[in-house]
Design a protein around this motif. Structure first.
Motif, mmCIF file in Angstrom:
data_model
loop_
_atom_site.group_PDB
_atom_site.id
_atom_site.type_symbol
_atom_site.label_atom_id
_atom_site.label_comp_id
_atom_site.label_asym_id
_atom_site.label_seq_id
_atom_site.Cartn_x
_atom_site.Cartn_y
_atom_site.Cartn_z
ATOM 1 N N GLY A 128 0.793 -1.216 0.000
ATOM 2 C CA GLY A 128 0.000 0.000 0.000
ATOM 3 C C GLY A 128 0.828 1.269 0.000
ATOM 4 N N ARG A 129 0.134 2.405 0.247
ATOM 5 C CA ARG A 129 0.792 3.703 0.123
ATOM 6 C C ARG A 129 1.854 3.922 1.192
ATOM 7 N NH1 ARG A 129 -1.696 8.642 -0.452
ATOM 8 N NH2 ARG A 129 -3.509 7.817 -1.554
ATOM 9 N N GLY A 130 1.905 3.086 2.222
ATOM 10 C CA GLY A 130 2.958 3.182 3.234
ATOM 11 C C GLY A 130 4.209 2.395 2.888
ATOM 12 N N SER A 131 4.293 1.879 1.674
ATOM 13 C CA SER A 131 5.440 1.067 1.259
ATOM 14 C C SER A 131 6.762 1.801 1.457
ATOM 15 C CB SER A 131 5.292 0.691 -0.217
ATOM 16 O OG SER A 131 6.503 0.130 -0.726
ATOM 17 N N ARG A 132 7.772 1.063 1.899
ATOM 18 C CA ARG A 132 9.121 1.620 2.085
ATOM 19 C C ARG A 132 10.111 1.078 1.057
ATOM 20 N NH1 ARG A 132 9.372 0.683 8.658
ATOM 21 N NH2 ARG A 132 7.527 1.946 9.177
ATOM 22 N N THR A 133 9.588 0.533 -0.020
ATOM 23 C CA THR A 133 10.463 -0.122 -0.990
ATOM 24 C C THR A 133 11.497 0.821 -1.581
ATOM 25 O OG1 THR A 133 9.046 -1.979 -1.608
ATOM 26 C CG2 THR A 133 10.446 -1.098 -3.333
ATOM 27 N N ALA A 134 11.141 2.065 -1.861
ATOM 28 C CA ALA A 134 12.096 2.982 -2.486
ATOM 29 C C ALA A 134 13.373 3.082 -1.656
ATOM 30 C CB ALA A 134 11.454 4.354 -2.668
ATOM 31 N N ALA A 135 13.233 3.243 -0.336
ATOM 32 C CA ALA A 135 14.412 3.335 0.536
ATOM 33 C C ALA A 135 15.111 1.995 0.667
ATOM 34 C CB ALA A 135 13.991 3.858 1.914
ATOM 35 N N ARG A 136 14.355 0.924 0.722
ATOM 36 C CA ARG A 136 14.958 -0.396 0.912
ATOM 37 C C ARG A 136 15.770 -0.831 -0.298
ATOM 38 N NH1 ARG A 136 9.415 -2.672 3.691
ATOM 39 N NH2 ARG A 136 9.951 -2.212 5.868
ATOM 40 N N LEU A 137 15.336 -0.460 -1.493
ATOM 41 C CA LEU A 137 16.118 -0.792 -2.681
ATOM 42 C C LEU A 137 17.433 -0.018 -2.703
ATOM 43 C CD1 LEU A 137 13.410 -1.055 -5.493
ATOM 44 C CD2 LEU A 137 14.536 -2.906 -4.239
ATOM 45 N N THR A 138 17.407 1.203 -2.229
ATOM 46 C CA THR A 138 18.641 1.980 -2.116
ATOM 47 C C THR A 138 19.604 1.305 -1.150
ATOM 48 O OG1 THR A 138 17.415 4.017 -2.559
ATOM 49 C CG2 THR A 138 19.599 4.259 -1.594
ATOM 50 N N ASP A 139 19.063 0.754 -0.062
ATOM 51 C CA ASP A 139 19.895 0.033 0.904
ATOM 52 C C ASP A 139 20.576 -1.186 0.266
ATOM 53 O OD1 ASP A 139 19.140 1.848 2.833
ATOM 54 O OD2 ASP A 139 17.585 0.563 3.695
ATOM 55 N N LEU A 140 19.929 -1.768 -0.755
ATOM 56 C CA LEU A 140 20.512 -2.917 -1.448
ATOM 57 C C LEU A 140 21.546 -2.496 -2.495
ATOM 58 C CD1 LEU A 140 17.426 -5.269 -2.061
ATOM 59 C CD2 LEU A 140 19.201 -5.475 -0.308
ATOM 60 N N GLY A 141 21.703 -1.186 -2.674
ATOM 61 C CA GLY A 141 22.695 -0.708 -3.624
ATOM 62 C C GLY A 141 22.139 -0.233 -4.942
ATOM 63 N N LEU A 142 20.813 -0.181 -5.082
ATOM 64 C CA LEU A 142 20.225 0.307 -6.325
ATOM 65 C C LEU A 142 20.131 1.824 -6.308
ATOM 66 C CD1 LEU A 142 18.870 -2.752 -6.018
ATOM 67 C CD2 LEU A 142 17.660 -1.950 -8.030
ATOM 68 N N PRO A 143 20.064 2.452 -7.489
ATOM 69 C CA PRO A 143 19.926 3.914 -7.533
ATOM 70 C C PRO A 143 18.555 4.357 -7.037
ATOM 71 C CG PRO A 143 19.769 2.962 -9.732
ATOM 72 C CD PRO A 143 20.180 1.853 -8.828
ATOM 73 N N ALA A 144 18.477 5.637 -6.682
ATOM 74 C CA ALA A 144 17.210 6.191 -6.208
ATOM 75 C C ALA A 144 16.172 6.144 -7.322
ATOM 76 C CB ALA A 144 17.412 7.626 -5.733
ATOM 77 N N VAL A 145 14.924 5.846 -6.948
ATOM 78 C CA VAL A 145 13.850 5.758 -7.930
ATOM 79 C C VAL A 145 13.290 7.143 -8.217
ATOM 80 C CG1 VAL A 145 12.092 5.350 -6.156
ATOM 81 C CG2 VAL A 145 11.655 4.628 -8.494
#
Length: 447
Positions: free
Chosen positions: A157-174
């Motif tokens: 849902g709208r509270g998703s934290r995926t954007a920050a978590r993917l950055t933690d894995l080393g991916l670029p900012a969305v």
């Protein structure tokens, strides 16, 4: 639930991690934060849901949901005037969110391939920037642990934290965009007058976000058990009241037309006022990422959260779940680049609904840091002309509802015949008031 059902057709076992402890029936739960406000399932979403769960529409109808034809059973005031009630082009399913949630959940969890880990918080994906291998969870009553998975889907849902978590894995900012109209909602449930409990149209009074003043509006939807749910809304400086004593006054004095207040004068309030300011439109462009990990996908509000007043969130989620299943069926489980293809596919219905929401919300003062873009202004000018034309042209009204119901893409609005009709304008004169029938007025106690 719909994502789980989609995956059950292409996987051996599906595990749903749910923060709530789920109720056994249509009861309130914390994980449905918008459940106290109006919800509708457009026919585009209903068709997708039926594709995933054959017979679900019938089950919802048996449980008390209403099927209302569009625009036949709509009494709607737009910034361009009252819409006429043309012959059916599409439809909506209307019920409380609790009832829809419980009915879908029961149908999905009847599948033995699907299990639920309840009362557990998702801490984040496990893996690298190249591939996700599972998810860390923290159950409320046991230590943190990791669930391994061949595919992890974020439908939080709208509270998703995926954007920050993917950055933690080393991916670029969305890439992200937010359009926050500042609209607040106040909602109550009423017992409809007895003669209006079996059938009554949707009543929708819309503001004009370009009027240079706070936009105030309201929606009345018939739901199960002879009830009406009413949501009043207003942008910055015109927010609806939080207390019950001013609810009807706001509907009478602040909305562009007092029809909702007139209807509520003969209805019995059943609940206190539910209030929210969580209405911002927020889009994550995961499909544009230069790199994307295997075995991971994001859909629903976690991908694109929409102002709920347009009623597109559930339909977009259902269409996204169908797209998820179809991509896996077509490409094959575990195929290279599968997750990127999934992400691009689920972005399509989200993008269509995003454009519809932005066409209105971006014009509210303070909605964006820099105001509407040139694309926003051109799109809104054309859509506004179409909406004006639709007040007096049934063919154009149908084309508009093709898109708003999420049954067809926006390209149908660019057909030469539609462009010509927009230039010509409405074929019938403007209506002077709400197009309630004499029977409906009598049933609602208006005489």
């Amino acid at each position: 639930m719909l994502a789980a059902r989609a995956l059950a057709d292409v996987a051996d076992r599906v595990t749903v991690v749910e923060r709530d402890v789920l109720p056994s029936g249509p009861e309130p739960r914390k994980g449905l934060p918008q459940a106290r406000h109006v919800h509708q399932l457009w026919s585009g979403g209903a068709h997708a849901m039926e594709e995933l769960l054959p017979g679900i529409v019938g089950r919802l109808r048996d449980a008390g949901a209403h099927r209302l034809p569009v625009t036949t059973d709509m009494v709607a005031l737009s910034p361009y005037g009252w819409y006429r009630r043309w012959a059916e082009s599409h439809h909506m399913l209307l019920c409380s969110r609790d009832l829809l949630d419980a009915t879908v959940r029961a149908a999905v969890l009847a599948d033995e391939r699907i299990e639920v880990v309840q009362g557990a918080e998702v801490l984040g994906p496990v893996g690298t920037d190249a591939a996700v291998t599972g998810v860390r969870i923290r159950p409320h009553d046991s230590p943190e642990r990791t669930l391994s998975a061949d595919l992890v889907v974020d439908a939080t849902g709208r509270g998703s934290r995926t954007a920050a978590r993917l950055t933690d894995l080393g991916l670029p900012a969305v890439e992200q965009r937010e359009v926050n109209s500042g609209v607040a909602y106040a909602s109550r449930v009423f017992r409809a007058p007895e003669a209006a409990r079996e059938a009554f149209p949707v009543v929708n009074v819309q503001p004009d976000p370009r009027a240079g003043k706070p936009g105030c509006g309201g929606v009345l939807l018939p739901i199960e058990d002879g009830q009406w749910i009413v949501t009043l809304f207003g942008s910055r400086g015109g927010e609806p009241p939080t207390g019950a004593e001013d609810f009807v006054r706001y509907a009478r004095e602040e909305l562009p037309h007092p029809v909702i207040a007139e209807l509520l004068a003969h209805a019995e309030p059943l609940t206190d006022v539910a209030y929210t300011r969580t209405t911002a439109n927020r889009r994550h462009y995961y499909e544009r990422m230069p790199v994307w990990p295997e075995n991971f996908a994001v859909l629903g509000d976690a991908l694109c959260a929409l102002n709920p007043i347009y009623g597109h969130g559930m339909s977009v989620a259902a269409q996204g779940a169908v797209a998820l299943r179809e991509v896996i069926r077509r490409q094959g489980w575990g195929s290279a680049g599968l997750s990127r293809r999934i992400q691009r596919a689920v972005a399509r219905p989200a993008s269509a609904a995003w454009d519809l929401a932005l066409g209105m919300d971006v014009f509210y003062p303070g909605a964006t840091e820099n105001g509407p873009t040139l694309r926003d202004r051109l799109l809104a000018a054309y859509v506004g002309r179409l909406l004006y034309t639709a007040t007096g042209n049934g063919r154009i009204a149908r084309r508009v509802t093709d898109v708003t119901s999420l049954e067809r893409g926006a390209e149908v609005l660019l057909a030469p015949s539609v462009l010509l009709a927009a230039v010509m304008g409405p074929l019938k004169p403007a209506l002077s008031g709400p197009p309630l029938t004499a029977e409906e007025r009598k049933a609602a106690g208006l005489g």
